[in-house]
Write an enzyme that holds these catalytic residues in place. Structure first.
Site, PDB file in Angstrom:
ATOM      1  N   SER A  43     -47.203  14.765 -47.916  1.00  6.58           N
ATOM      2  CA  SER A  43     -48.254  15.465 -47.832  1.00  6.58           C
ATOM      3  C   SER A  43     -49.690  16.187 -48.661  1.00  6.58           C
ATOM      4  O   SER A  43     -50.408  17.004 -48.023  1.00  6.58           O
ATOM      5  CB  SER A  43     -47.490  16.438 -46.715  1.00  6.58           C
ATOM      6  OG  SER A  43     -46.510  17.328 -47.294  1.00  6.58           O
ATOM      7  N   HIS A 246     -47.594  24.438 -45.751  1.00 15.17           N
ATOM      8  CA  HIS A 246     -49.033  23.594 -46.833  1.00 15.17           C
ATOM      9  C   HIS A 246     -49.796  23.899 -47.285  1.00 15.17           C
ATOM     10  O   HIS A 246     -50.338  25.136 -46.684  1.00 15.17           O
ATOM     11  CB  HIS A 246     -48.732  22.178 -46.337  1.00 15.17           C
ATOM     12  CG  HIS A 246     -47.680  21.346 -45.822  1.00 15.17           C
ATOM     13  ND1 HIS A 246     -47.475  21.651 -44.756  1.00 15.17           N
ATOM     14  CD2 HIS A 246     -47.741  19.866 -46.632  1.00 15.17           C
ATOM     15  CE1 HIS A 246     -46.580  20.576 -44.644  1.00 15.17           C
ATOM     16  NE2 HIS A 246     -46.767  20.143 -45.735  1.00 15.17           N
TER      17      HIS A 246
END
Length: 265
Positions: A43, A246
Protein backbone atom coordinates in the site's frame (compact mmCIF):
# COMPACT_ATOMS: atom_id res chain seq x y z
CA UNK A 1 48.09 22.93 -55.45
CA UNK A 2 45.52 22.86 -52.63
CA UNK A 3 46.42 24.57 -49.38
CA UNK A 4 47.27 21.55 -47.17
CA UNK A 5 46.56 23.08 -43.70
CA UNK A 6 43.19 24.34 -44.95
CA UNK A 7 42.36 20.97 -46.50
CA UNK A 8 43.23 19.19 -43.26
CA UNK A 9 41.06 21.61 -41.29
CA UNK A 10 38.09 21.06 -43.63
CA UNK A 11 38.53 17.28 -43.36
CA UNK A 12 38.68 17.46 -39.58
CA UNK A 13 35.57 19.66 -39.47
CA UNK A 14 33.67 17.24 -41.68
CA UNK A 15 34.65 14.35 -39.42
CA UNK A 16 33.50 16.27 -36.36
CA UNK A 17 30.13 17.04 -37.94
CA UNK A 18 29.67 13.41 -38.95
CA UNK A 19 30.51 12.22 -35.43
CA UNK A 20 28.15 14.73 -33.86
CA UNK A 21 25.29 13.67 -36.14
CA UNK A 22 25.94 10.03 -35.32
CA UNK A 23 25.79 10.77 -31.60
CA UNK A 24 22.53 12.67 -32.00
CA UNK A 25 20.86 10.17 -34.29
CA UNK A 26 21.99 6.80 -32.96
CA UNK A 27 19.95 5.73 -29.90
CA UNK A 28 21.90 4.83 -26.79
CA UNK A 29 25.07 6.74 -27.62
CA UNK A 30 24.84 10.11 -25.92
CA UNK A 31 21.10 10.27 -25.45
CA UNK A 32 19.69 9.18 -22.10
CA UNK A 33 18.59 5.59 -22.11
CA UNK A 34 14.84 5.02 -22.13
CA UNK A 35 13.39 4.24 -18.70
CA UNK A 36 11.09 1.24 -18.43
CA UNK A 37 9.78 1.47 -14.88
CA UNK A 38 7.85 -1.12 -12.86
CA UNK A 39 6.49 -0.18 -9.43
CA UNK A 40 6.03 -3.21 -7.15
CA UNK A 41 4.99 -3.48 -3.55
CA UNK A 42 2.31 -2.87 -0.96
CA UNK A 43 0.00 0.00 0.00
CA UNK A 44 2.90 2.39 0.55
CA UNK A 45 3.76 1.98 -3.13
CA UNK A 46 0.19 1.83 -4.44
CA UNK A 47 -0.55 5.15 -2.74
CA UNK A 48 -3.11 4.25 -0.09
CA UNK A 49 -3.95 7.42 1.81
CA UNK A 50 -3.44 9.77 -1.14
CA UNK A 51 -6.91 9.42 -2.70
CA UNK A 52 -7.62 9.49 -6.45
CA UNK A 53 -7.72 5.70 -6.67
CA UNK A 54 -8.34 3.75 -9.84
CA UNK A 55 -11.42 1.50 -9.76
CA UNK A 56 -9.93 -1.73 -8.44
CA UNK A 57 -9.34 -3.40 -5.10
CA UNK A 58 -5.65 -2.48 -4.96
CA UNK A 59 -6.21 1.22 -4.20
CA UNK A 60 -3.65 2.41 -6.72
CA UNK A 61 -3.43 6.18 -6.72
CA UNK A 62 -2.31 8.66 -9.35
CA UNK A 63 -0.84 10.59 -6.39
CA UNK A 64 1.46 7.76 -5.27
CA UNK A 65 5.18 8.51 -5.34
CA UNK A 66 5.60 5.98 -8.15
CA UNK A 67 3.07 7.74 -10.38
CA UNK A 68 4.55 11.14 -9.58
CA UNK A 69 8.09 9.93 -10.34
CA UNK A 70 7.00 8.42 -13.66
CA UNK A 71 5.32 11.69 -14.66
CA UNK A 72 8.31 13.75 -13.57
CA UNK A 73 10.80 11.68 -15.57
CA UNK A 74 8.82 11.10 -18.76
CA UNK A 75 9.43 7.37 -18.70
CA UNK A 76 9.16 5.27 -21.85
CA UNK A 77 6.88 2.81 -20.03
CA UNK A 78 5.36 2.54 -16.56
CA UNK A 79 3.77 -0.57 -15.07
CA UNK A 80 2.05 -0.30 -11.69
CA UNK A 81 1.16 -3.70 -10.18
CA UNK A 82 1.73 -2.54 -6.56
CA UNK A 83 -1.29 -3.41 -4.43
CA UNK A 84 -2.61 -2.38 -1.04
CA UNK A 85 -2.25 -5.19 1.48
CA UNK A 86 0.45 -7.03 -0.47
CA UNK A 87 2.90 -9.35 1.25
CA UNK A 88 6.06 -10.85 -0.19
CA UNK A 89 4.08 -13.85 -1.49
CA UNK A 90 1.76 -11.50 -3.38
CA UNK A 91 4.72 -9.83 -5.06
CA UNK A 92 6.09 -13.22 -6.08
CA UNK A 93 2.78 -14.67 -7.24
CA UNK A 94 0.99 -11.67 -8.72
CA UNK A 95 3.37 -8.79 -9.42
CA UNK A 96 6.70 -9.99 -10.80
CA UNK A 97 5.00 -11.04 -14.04
CA UNK A 98 5.20 -7.36 -15.02
CA UNK A 99 8.99 -7.61 -15.16
CA UNK A 100 11.13 -8.68 -18.11
CA UNK A 101 14.54 -8.13 -19.64
CA UNK A 102 13.52 -4.70 -20.96
CA UNK A 103 12.77 -3.37 -17.46
CA UNK A 104 15.36 -0.80 -16.40
CA UNK A 105 14.01 0.39 -13.03
CA UNK A 106 12.11 -1.38 -10.25
CA UNK A 107 10.96 0.15 -6.97
CA UNK A 108 9.38 -1.67 -4.06
CA UNK A 109 8.13 -1.27 -0.50
CA UNK A 110 7.39 -4.63 1.12
CA UNK A 111 7.62 -6.44 4.45
CA UNK A 112 5.32 -4.45 6.71
CA UNK A 113 2.30 -6.63 6.04
CA UNK A 114 4.35 -9.81 6.46
CA UNK A 115 5.22 -8.60 9.95
CA UNK A 116 1.56 -7.81 10.67
CA UNK A 117 1.99 -4.11 11.32
CA UNK A 118 -1.53 -3.25 10.21
CA UNK A 119 -3.15 -5.33 12.95
CA UNK A 120 -0.48 -4.27 15.44
CA UNK A 121 -1.28 -0.61 14.87
CA UNK A 122 -4.97 -1.29 15.35
CA UNK A 123 -4.23 -3.21 18.55
CA UNK A 124 -2.00 -0.44 19.89
CA UNK A 125 -4.51 2.27 19.00
CA UNK A 126 -7.40 0.66 20.85
CA UNK A 127 -5.80 -1.90 23.20
CA UNK A 128 -3.83 -1.76 26.42
CA UNK A 129 -0.21 -0.75 26.88
CA UNK A 130 0.85 -4.32 27.68
CA UNK A 131 -0.99 -5.82 24.70
CA UNK A 132 0.62 -3.25 22.41
CA UNK A 133 4.09 -3.99 23.79
CA UNK A 134 3.61 -7.75 23.41
CA UNK A 135 2.45 -7.46 19.82
CA UNK A 136 5.31 -5.15 18.90
CA UNK A 137 7.84 -7.54 20.44
CA UNK A 138 6.35 -10.42 18.43
CA UNK A 139 6.71 -8.36 15.25
CA UNK A 140 10.32 -7.52 16.09
CA UNK A 141 11.12 -11.20 16.51
CA UNK A 142 9.50 -11.98 13.17
CA UNK A 143 11.40 -9.13 11.51
CA UNK A 144 14.76 -10.50 12.62
CA UNK A 145 14.11 -14.24 12.12
CA UNK A 146 11.59 -14.86 9.32
CA UNK A 147 11.37 -11.67 7.28
CA UNK A 148 15.01 -11.59 6.08
CA UNK A 149 14.57 -14.85 4.19
CA UNK A 150 11.34 -13.65 2.61
CA UNK A 151 12.98 -10.42 1.47
CA UNK A 152 15.96 -12.31 0.06
CA UNK A 153 13.66 -14.55 -1.98
CA UNK A 154 11.66 -11.59 -3.25
CA UNK A 155 14.66 -9.53 -4.30
CA UNK A 156 16.28 -12.55 -5.96
CA UNK A 157 13.19 -13.22 -8.05
CA UNK A 158 13.03 -9.58 -9.12
CA UNK A 159 16.66 -9.88 -10.23
CA UNK A 160 15.85 -13.07 -12.08
CA UNK A 161 12.89 -11.55 -13.92
CA UNK A 162 14.51 -8.17 -14.62
CA UNK A 163 18.27 -8.81 -14.94
CA UNK A 164 18.96 -5.42 -16.52
CA UNK A 165 17.03 -3.33 -14.03
CA UNK A 166 18.17 -1.21 -11.13
CA UNK A 167 16.30 -2.27 -7.98
CA UNK A 168 15.46 0.43 -5.44
CA UNK A 169 13.99 -0.64 -2.11
CA UNK A 170 12.25 2.12 -0.18
CA UNK A 171 11.73 1.88 3.56
CA UNK A 172 8.82 2.92 5.75
CA UNK A 173 8.80 6.14 7.79
CA UNK A 174 8.40 6.42 11.53
CA UNK A 175 4.68 6.97 11.91
CA UNK A 176 4.55 9.11 15.04
CA UNK A 177 5.82 12.25 16.64
CA UNK A 178 6.32 11.77 20.37
CA UNK A 179 5.23 15.16 21.67
CA UNK A 180 1.75 16.18 22.78
CA UNK A 181 -1.01 14.36 20.93
CA UNK A 182 -4.22 15.55 22.56
CA UNK A 183 -6.67 13.63 24.70
CA UNK A 184 -7.65 11.15 21.98
CA UNK A 185 -4.16 10.42 20.67
CA UNK A 186 -2.17 7.26 21.28
CA UNK A 187 -0.04 7.34 24.42
CA UNK A 188 3.57 8.47 24.15
CA UNK A 189 4.89 5.08 25.29
CA UNK A 190 2.98 3.27 22.54
CA UNK A 191 4.20 5.72 19.93
CA UNK A 192 7.80 5.28 21.05
CA UNK A 193 7.80 1.48 20.83
CA UNK A 194 6.06 1.60 17.44
CA UNK A 195 8.72 3.98 16.15
CA UNK A 196 11.41 1.66 17.52
CA UNK A 197 9.80 -1.19 15.57
CA UNK A 198 9.87 0.94 12.44
CA UNK A 199 13.58 1.56 13.00
CA UNK A 200 14.24 -2.17 13.29
CA UNK A 201 12.24 -2.90 10.14
CA UNK A 202 14.22 -0.23 8.28
CA UNK A 203 17.52 -1.77 9.38
CA UNK A 204 16.50 -5.30 8.39
CA UNK A 205 15.23 -4.10 5.02
CA UNK A 206 18.36 -2.04 4.37
CA UNK A 207 20.59 -5.00 5.21
CA UNK A 208 18.76 -7.40 2.88
CA UNK A 209 18.61 -4.83 0.09
CA UNK A 210 22.38 -4.36 0.35
CA UNK A 211 22.92 -8.11 0.28
CA UNK A 212 20.88 -8.26 -2.93
CA UNK A 213 22.89 -5.46 -4.54
CA UNK A 214 19.88 -3.15 -4.45
CA UNK A 215 19.75 0.52 -3.47
CA UNK A 216 17.97 1.27 -0.19
CA UNK A 217 16.20 4.61 0.21
CA UNK A 218 15.56 5.46 3.86
CA UNK A 219 12.46 7.62 4.12
CA UNK A 220 12.58 8.30 7.85
CA UNK A 221 14.45 11.59 7.69
CA UNK A 222 12.11 12.90 4.99
CA UNK A 223 9.07 12.39 7.23
CA UNK A 224 10.72 13.68 10.41
CA UNK A 225 8.45 16.23 12.08
CA UNK A 226 5.44 15.18 9.99
CA UNK A 227 4.22 11.99 11.66
CA UNK A 228 0.92 11.47 13.42
CA UNK A 229 0.50 14.12 16.16
CA UNK A 230 2.54 16.72 14.21
CA UNK A 231 1.05 20.13 13.48
CA UNK A 232 1.33 19.32 9.76
CA UNK A 233 1.12 15.53 9.57
CA UNK A 234 1.96 13.64 6.39
CA UNK A 235 0.70 10.41 7.96
CA UNK A 236 -2.99 9.76 8.53
CA UNK A 237 -4.30 8.72 11.93
CA UNK A 238 -7.55 6.74 12.23
CA UNK A 239 -9.49 9.09 9.94
CA UNK A 240 -10.36 6.10 7.77
CA UNK A 241 -9.85 2.44 8.58
CA UNK A 242 -8.24 1.50 5.26
CA UNK A 243 -6.14 4.66 5.00
CA UNK A 244 -5.11 4.80 8.67
CA UNK A 245 -1.36 5.08 9.26
CA UNK A 246 -0.55 5.64 5.60
CA UNK A 247 0.95 8.78 4.04
CA UNK A 248 -1.46 11.40 2.78
CA UNK A 249 -0.96 13.08 -0.59
CA UNK A 250 1.67 15.41 0.90
CA UNK A 251 3.49 12.44 2.37
CA UNK A 252 3.90 10.84 -1.04
CA UNK A 253 4.73 14.13 -2.79
CA UNK A 254 6.98 15.69 -0.16
CA UNK A 255 8.31 12.58 1.59
CA UNK A 256 8.52 9.54 -0.65
CA UNK A 257 9.09 11.32 -3.96
CA UNK A 258 12.13 13.31 -2.75
CA UNK A 259 13.49 10.13 -1.13
CA UNK A 260 13.29 8.35 -4.48
CA UNK A 261 14.68 11.34 -6.38
CA UNK A 262 17.65 11.41 -4.02
CA UNK A 263 18.80 7.97 -5.15
CA UNK A 264 17.85 8.25 -8.82
CA UNK A 265 19.52 11.60 -9.47
Amino acid sequence: MPHRPLARAVTALAALVATTLAVLLVPGTAQAAAIHYVALGDSYSSGVGAGSYDPNTCLRSSKSYTSLWAQQHAVASYKFPACGGAKTDDVLNEQVGSLDATTTLVTITIGGNDAGFSSILENCRFGSESDCANRVNEAKTFATTVLPGRLDTTYAEIRNRAPNARLIVLGYPRLFETGSCGLLGMSKSKRIILNEAADLLAQVTADRAAAAGATFSDTRSYFAGHGVCASTPWIKDVTGLIEAYHPNADGYRLGYLPALNAVTG
